[in-house]
Scaffold this active site. Structure first.
Site, PDB file in Angstrom:
ATOM      1  N   ASN A  11      -1.024  -5.590   4.145  1.00 39.78           N
ATOM      2  CA  ASN A  11      -0.353  -6.932   3.991  1.00 39.78           C
ATOM      3  C   ASN A  11      -0.273  -7.837   4.848  1.00 39.78           C
ATOM      4  OD1 ASN A  11       0.686  -5.589   1.350  1.00 39.78           O
ATOM      5  ND2 ASN A  11       1.915  -4.334   2.677  1.00 39.78           N
TER       6      ASN A  11
ATOM      7  N   ASN B   5       2.080  -0.166  -2.835  1.00 35.44           N
ATOM      8  CA  ASN B   5       2.942  -0.692  -1.974  1.00 35.44           C
ATOM      9  C   ASN B   5       4.371   0.561  -1.947  1.00 35.44           C
ATOM     10  OD1 ASN B   5       5.365  -2.058  -0.892  1.00 35.44           O
ATOM     11  ND2 ASN B   5       3.914  -3.713  -0.389  1.00 35.44           N
TER      12      ASN B   5
ATOM     13  N   ASP C  73       9.420   4.150   6.719  1.00 36.08           N
ATOM     14  CA  ASP C  73       8.832   3.847   5.644  1.00 36.08           C
ATOM     15  C   ASP C  73       7.418   3.674   5.757  1.00 36.08           C
ATOM     16  OD1 ASP C  73       8.732   2.835   2.968  1.00 36.08           O
ATOM     17  OD2 ASP C  73       9.040   0.868   3.848  1.00 36.08           O
ATOM     18  N   ASP C  74       7.042   3.113   6.704  1.00 35.70           N
ATOM     19  CA  ASP C  74       5.575   2.859   6.766  1.00 35.70           C
ATOM     20  C   ASP C  74       4.637   4.189   7.222  1.00 35.70           C
ATOM     21  OD1 ASP C  74       5.472  -0.180   7.270  1.00 35.70           O
ATOM     22  OD2 ASP C  74       6.861   0.605   8.882  1.00 35.70           O
TER      23      ASP C  74
ATOM     24  N   LYS D  85      13.723  -5.768   2.258  1.00 32.73           N
ATOM     25  CA  LYS D  85      13.609  -4.315   1.739  1.00 32.73           C
ATOM     26  C   LYS D  85      14.956  -4.073   1.132  1.00 32.73           C
ATOM     27  CE  LYS D  85       9.328  -2.863   3.632  1.00 32.73           C
ATOM     28  NZ  LYS D  85       8.434  -1.779   3.102  1.00 32.73           N
TER      29      LYS D  85
ATOM     30  N   TYR E 139       9.834 -10.435  -0.965  1.00 29.96           N
ATOM     31  CA  TYR E 139       8.985  -8.997  -0.470  1.00 29.96           C
ATOM     32  C   TYR E 139       7.826  -9.755  -0.267  1.00 29.96           C
ATOM     33  CZ  TYR E 139       8.227  -4.241   0.054  1.00 29.96           C
ATOM     34  OH  TYR E 139       7.518  -2.991   0.573  1.00 29.96           O
TER      35      TYR E 139
ATOM     36  N   GLU F 250      11.596   0.537   9.946  1.00 29.94           N
ATOM     37  CA  GLU F 250      10.483  -0.341   9.450  1.00 29.94           C
ATOM     38  C   GLU F 250       9.665  -1.212  10.203  1.00 29.94           C
ATOM     39  OE1 GLU F 250      10.340  -0.262   5.730  1.00 29.94           O
ATOM     40  OE2 GLU F 250       8.452  -1.142   6.317  1.00 29.94           O
ATOM     41  N   ASP F 251       8.267  -1.216  10.139  1.00 29.09           N
ATOM     42  CA  ASP F 251       7.522  -2.168  11.050  1.00 29.09           C
ATOM     43  C   ASP F 251       7.763  -1.927  12.496  1.00 29.09           C
ATOM     44  OD1 ASP F 251       6.310  -2.736   8.468  1.00 29.09           O
ATOM     45  OD2 ASP F 251       6.906  -4.689   8.366  1.00 29.09           O
TER      46      ASP F 251
ATOM     47  N   ARG G 205       5.671  -4.943  14.697  1.00 27.43           N
ATOM     48  CA  ARG G 205       4.627  -4.750  13.658  1.00 27.43           C
ATOM     49  C   ARG G 205       4.993  -5.101  12.445  1.00 27.43           C
ATOM     50  NH1 ARG G 205       3.587  -3.254   9.127  1.00 27.43           N
ATOM     51  NH2 ARG G 205       3.488  -1.142   9.237  1.00 27.43           N
TER      52      ARG G 205
HETATM   53  N1  NAI Z   1       0.889  -1.298   1.033  1.00 28.51           N
HETATM   54  C1  NAI Z   1       1.968  -0.550   1.781  1.00 28.51           C
HETATM   55  O1  NAI Z   1       2.846   0.159   1.234  1.00 28.51           O
HETATM   56  C2  NAI Z   1       1.811  -0.697   3.221  1.00 28.51           C
HETATM   57  C3  NAI Z   1       0.822  -1.360   3.764  1.00 28.51           C
HETATM   58  N2  NAI Z   1       0.865  -1.538   5.328  1.00 28.51           N
HETATM   59  C4  NAI Z   1      -0.121  -2.152   6.129  1.00 28.51           C
HETATM   60  O2  NAI Z   1      -0.763  -1.548   6.779  1.00 28.51           O
HETATM   61  C5  NAI Z   1      -1.433  -2.443   7.789  1.00 28.51           C
HETATM   62  C6  NAI Z   1      -1.401  -1.422   9.096  1.00 28.51           C
HETATM   63  O3  NAI Z   1      -0.119  -0.886   9.535  1.00 28.51           O
HETATM   64  P1  NAI Z   1       0.162   0.071  10.618  1.00 28.51           P
HETATM   65  O4  NAI Z   1      -0.702   1.371  10.309  1.00 28.51           O
HETATM   66  O5  NAI Z   1       1.437   0.381  10.707  1.00 28.51           O
HETATM   67  O6  NAI Z   1      -0.569  -0.705  11.774  1.00 28.51           O
HETATM   68  P2  NAI Z   1      -1.110  -0.134  13.224  1.00 28.51           P
HETATM   69  O7  NAI Z   1      -1.215  -1.296  14.048  1.00 28.51           O
HETATM   70  O8  NAI Z   1      -0.400   1.026  13.659  1.00 28.51           O
HETATM   71  O9  NAI Z   1      -2.803   0.393  12.943  1.00 28.51           O
HETATM   72  C7  NAI Z   1      -3.826  -0.448  12.424  1.00 28.51           C
HETATM   73  C8  NAI Z   1      -4.871   0.013  12.641  1.00 28.51           C
HETATM   74  O10 NAI Z   1      -6.074  -0.307  12.039  1.00 28.51           O
HETATM   75  C9  NAI Z   1      -7.133  -0.179  12.991  1.00 28.51           C
HETATM   76  N3  NAI Z   1      -8.190  -1.479  12.706  1.00 28.51           N
HETATM   77  C10 NAI Z   1      -7.911  -2.532  13.266  1.00 28.51           C
HETATM   78  N4  NAI Z   1      -8.859  -3.594  13.060  1.00 28.51           N
HETATM   79  C11 NAI Z   1      -9.573  -2.792  12.223  1.00 28.51           C
HETATM   80  C12 NAI Z   1     -10.918  -3.170  11.687  1.00 28.51           C
HETATM   81  N5  NAI Z   1     -11.426  -4.209  11.788  1.00 28.51           N
HETATM   82  N6  NAI Z   1     -11.591  -1.966  10.978  1.00 28.51           N
HETATM   83  C13 NAI Z   1     -11.125  -0.900  10.826  1.00 28.51           C
HETATM   84  N7  NAI Z   1      -9.898  -0.563  11.648  1.00 28.51           N
HETATM   85  C14 NAI Z   1      -9.224  -1.484  12.045  1.00 28.51           C
HETATM   86  C15 NAI Z   1      -6.286  -0.200  14.425  1.00 28.51           C
HETATM   87  O11 NAI Z   1      -7.404   0.620  14.961  1.00 28.51           O
HETATM   88  C16 NAI Z   1      -5.312   0.856  13.823  1.00 28.51           C
HETATM   89  O12 NAI Z   1      -5.962   2.283  14.162  1.00 28.51           O
HETATM   90  C17 NAI Z   1      -0.431  -3.473   7.875  1.00 28.51           C
HETATM   91  O13 NAI Z   1      -1.135  -4.451   7.340  1.00 28.51           O
HETATM   92  C18 NAI Z   1       0.664  -3.246   6.853  1.00 28.51           C
HETATM   93  O14 NAI Z   1       1.278  -4.255   6.399  1.00 28.51           O
HETATM   94  C19 NAI Z   1       1.839  -0.759   6.079  1.00 28.51           C
HETATM   95  C20 NAI Z   1       2.631   0.261   5.555  1.00 28.51           C
HETATM   96  C21 NAI Z   1       2.948   0.222   3.943  1.00 28.51           C
HETATM   97  C1  PYR Z   2       4.753  -2.549   2.843  1.00 26.81           C
HETATM   98  C2  PYR Z   2       5.107  -2.366   4.169  1.00 26.81           C
HETATM   99  O1  PYR Z   2       5.955  -1.729   4.588  1.00 26.81           O
HETATM  100  C3  PYR Z   2       4.264  -2.930   5.253  1.00 26.81           C
HETATM  101  O2  PYR Z   2       3.351  -3.611   4.856  1.00 26.81           O
HETATM  102  O3  PYR Z   2       4.483  -2.761   6.403  1.00 26.81           O
HETATM  103 MG    MG Z   3       6.467  -1.714   6.523  1.00 21.14          MG
END
Ligand code: NAI
Ligand code: PYR
Ligand code: MG
Length: 546
Positions: A449, A494, A298-299, A204, A133, A275-276, A186
């Site tokens: 991540n 997470n 999930d996201d 996953k 993961y 997912e993603d 993504r």
């Molecule tokens: N910990 C967890 O369980 C999860 C973590 N994530 C992580 O969250 C991140 C984002 O995922 P999504 O929302 O799906 O992506 P996304 O691409 O839909 O959104 C990213 C957002 O961040 C903003 N952004 C980009 N650069 C920035 C900066 N320098 N300063 C402030 N904001 C900025 C963008 O404008 C956009 O609004 C990924 O790295 C993903 O791995 C996503 C889902 C679950």
């Molecule tokens: C953890 C997860 O789903 C992500 O980073 O997209």
């Molecule tokens: Mg994800």
């Protein structure tokens, strides 16, 4: 012709057998329609050198294996020994070399002997989760074409339009309960990885098996390859996906529609986890399918539940009753599918607690994207972010597009939560500003991540924001030594803490759709696992091996 064998899976622990097969203590024989090398090459039935001589006779295996029978326990010990010696021999080498070597040895076992693979995975989940993961799975996706040896899961591409209904019957299992689907647009914070994103559904679903006891014969990782906009991949001669730009609009949706119809025709009760997917399709597909099919994103939804559990834990960590959640100021950096999902769920919870006063709830939450604080002055505002845009008169002293530092300095939030996908956004200046938070125990969640995309490291968070913070990150970090015997605890914030339970709960209850209420209950349940003592020590989620 079929033959009887003690199923390889009879080597699983009794409790697991009960979970996988609902049988009593004595393992039921399983019917095998194969013989000889076909069995050895089928990872579900293969026991390697573990076949007793009687079975070797019955299954046409005599002479195809070295004569000595090696028990399951011995095979287990041998695998773990080689894993540990790999760990020793690669000490000091770069993270990418070590973790890919670990992934390879686990993946080879997965391809060869599923029973042994899941046994070692379940027993050592804390050690192996960072390999199967995040963060290693990100590296695996980035290097997928080079690492590819055997396919796993199913691949539906834009070229398969009109064929999916028959293709779905190519999958050998009679029943599928759980599907994780991606279009690779993504992948973690790594962007568009096209077909290489298949590593994410595989990882996953391994968590589903390890954490929720889902039968590994009834899982299906799926890649929907509609092209990629990643120029580097399009130019890579070894790239394994469609070498064309991503489909858009109705063309794109018609592919996803066809897949969803095909899956639910063959397995009407299967649950599909999206997912993603890039943000626009993540929201669009969730709205399109959530009332018709048993699915969730999930996201958007899993992440929101884990974050909400973390936020509720943060209130408790401050020594306050949960009702005080309504007084927390929350700054979310990242207005994508994950950040908006978190805000939506937090506002639902806040508004319930403040007598359904959604306005009051919204007033406590602030949203930033790559252009800074989102206000009503924003030109071309994304409709999904618009409900959270601030009126400038309500954020006195701040401007449209204010930076994370300006926002934190001015608002002194209780919680700073990052889902931006960009490493280092919570820099020294921002973290130091969190020292002035209105909270006695400010919370910093760097949830992006993989590791290099986290908004800050755990060490920096404790160093600059102070030892009194509560910290969570999407990918694992070591706990931080704060001196004088004190430890800064790192929570892995997470969605892995929720999605296996969401899938299992849906499956067991026979629910036809997955509602907001179910997700809310899951988040509250996760929060309730923690004792006051754990929470006081900054521990918001159970240990992974719990
Ligand atoms: N910990 C967890 O369980 C999860 C973590 N994530 C992580 O969250 C991140 C984002 O995922 P999504 O929302 O799906 O992506 P996304 O691409 O839909 O959104 C990213 C957002 O961040 C903003 N952004 C980009 N650069 C920035 C900066 N320098 N300063 C402030 N904001 C900025 C963008 O404008 C956009 O609004 C990924 O790295 C993903 O791995 C996503 C889902 C679950
Ligand atoms: C953890 C997860 O789903 C992500 O980073 O997209
Ligand atoms: Mg994800």
């Amino acid at each position: 012709m079929w033959r009887l064998a003690r199923c390889a899976s009879s080597n699983l622990s009794r409790s697991l057998r009960r979970r996988f097969f609902s049988t009593a203590a004595i393992p039921a024989p399983c019917i095998i329609h194969k013989r000889g090398t076909d069995i050895l090459h089928d990872p579900w039935f293969n026991k390697d050198t573990g076949f007793p001589l009687t079975e070797r006779d019955r299954l046409g295996l005599r002479g195809l294996l070295p004569p000595r029978v090696i028990s399951f326990e011995q095979q287990y010990d041998r695998f773990m020994e080689s894993y540990r010696s790999l760990e020793k021999n690669t000490q000091g080498q770069p993270y990418s070399v070590v973790s890919l070597a670990k992934w390879r040895i686990l993946n080879r076992l997965h391809d060869r002997n599923e029973t042994l693979y899941y046994r070692v995975l379940i027993d050592n989940i804390k050690d192996f989760a960072p390999i199967i993961y995040t963060p290693t799975v990100g590296l695996v996706c980035q290097n997928y074409s080079g690492l590819f040896r055997r396919p796993r899961g199913m691949y539906f591409s834009a070229k398969d339009k009109g064929e999916m209904m028959s293709m779905i019957y190519n999958w050998p299992a009679q029943q599928v309960d759980m599907i994780v689907l991606t279009d690779g647009s993504r992948i973690l914070g790594l962007g568009d990885l096209g077909v290489q994103g298949i590593g994410i559904p595989i990882g996953k679903l391994d968590m589903y098996v390890a954490a929720a006891g889902i039968n590994p014969q009834k899982i299906l990782p799926v890649m929907l390859d509609v092209g990629t906009n990643n120029q580097k991949l399009l130019e890579d001669p070894l790239y394994l996906g469609l070498r064309q730009p991503r489909l858009e609009g109705e063309e794109y949706l018609s592919i996803v529609d066809e897949f969803m119809e095909a899956v639910h025709t063959r397995w009407p009760k299967a649950i599909v986890q999206f997912e993603d997917f890039q943000m626009k399709w993540a929201f669009e597909t969730l709205q399109r399918y959530r009332k018709r099919f048993c699915m969730f994103n999930d996201d958007i939804q899993g992440t929101a539940g884990v974050a909400l559990a973390g936020l509720l834990g943060t209130v408790r960590a401050q020594g306050l009753p949960l009702s005080d959640f309504v007084n927390q100021k929350i700054v979310v950096v990242g207005a994508g599918s994950a950040g908006l999902g978190v805000l939506n769920m937090a506002i639902q919870a806040l508004s319930r607690m403040s007598g359904n006063n959604e306005m009051a709830a919204k007033n406590k939450c602030y949203l930033l994207d790559k252009d800074g604080l989102i206000t009503k002055e924003r030109k071309n505002i994304d409709p999904a972010a618009a409900p959270f845009a601030k009126d400038l008169k309500d954020v006195e002293g701040l401007r449209e597009g204010a930076s994370p530092f300006e926002v934190v300095k001015k608002l002194k939030p209780h919680v700073l939560l990052g889902l931006s996908g960009v490493g280092g956004v919570f820099n020294e200046e921002v973290l130091k500003a969190m020292r002035e938070s209105d909270s006695t125990k400010p919370a910093i969640f760097a949830m992006s991540n993989p590791t290099m995309n986290a908004e800050c490291t755990a060490a920096d968070a404790f160093k600059y924001a102070g030892p009194n913070i509560v910290f969570g990150s999407g990918s694992p970090f070591e706990d931080v030594d704060l001196g004088n015997g004190k430890v800064g605890h790192v929570n892995q914030a997470n969605n892995m803490y929720l999605f296996p339970g969401i899938g299992l709960g849906t499956l067991l209850s026979g629910a036809h759709i997955i509602t907001d209420g179910m997700l809310q209950a899951a988040a509250e349940c996760l929060a309730s696992y923690m004792t006051d003592e754990e929470i006081q020590n900054g521990i918001l989620y159970p240990s992974i091996d719990r």
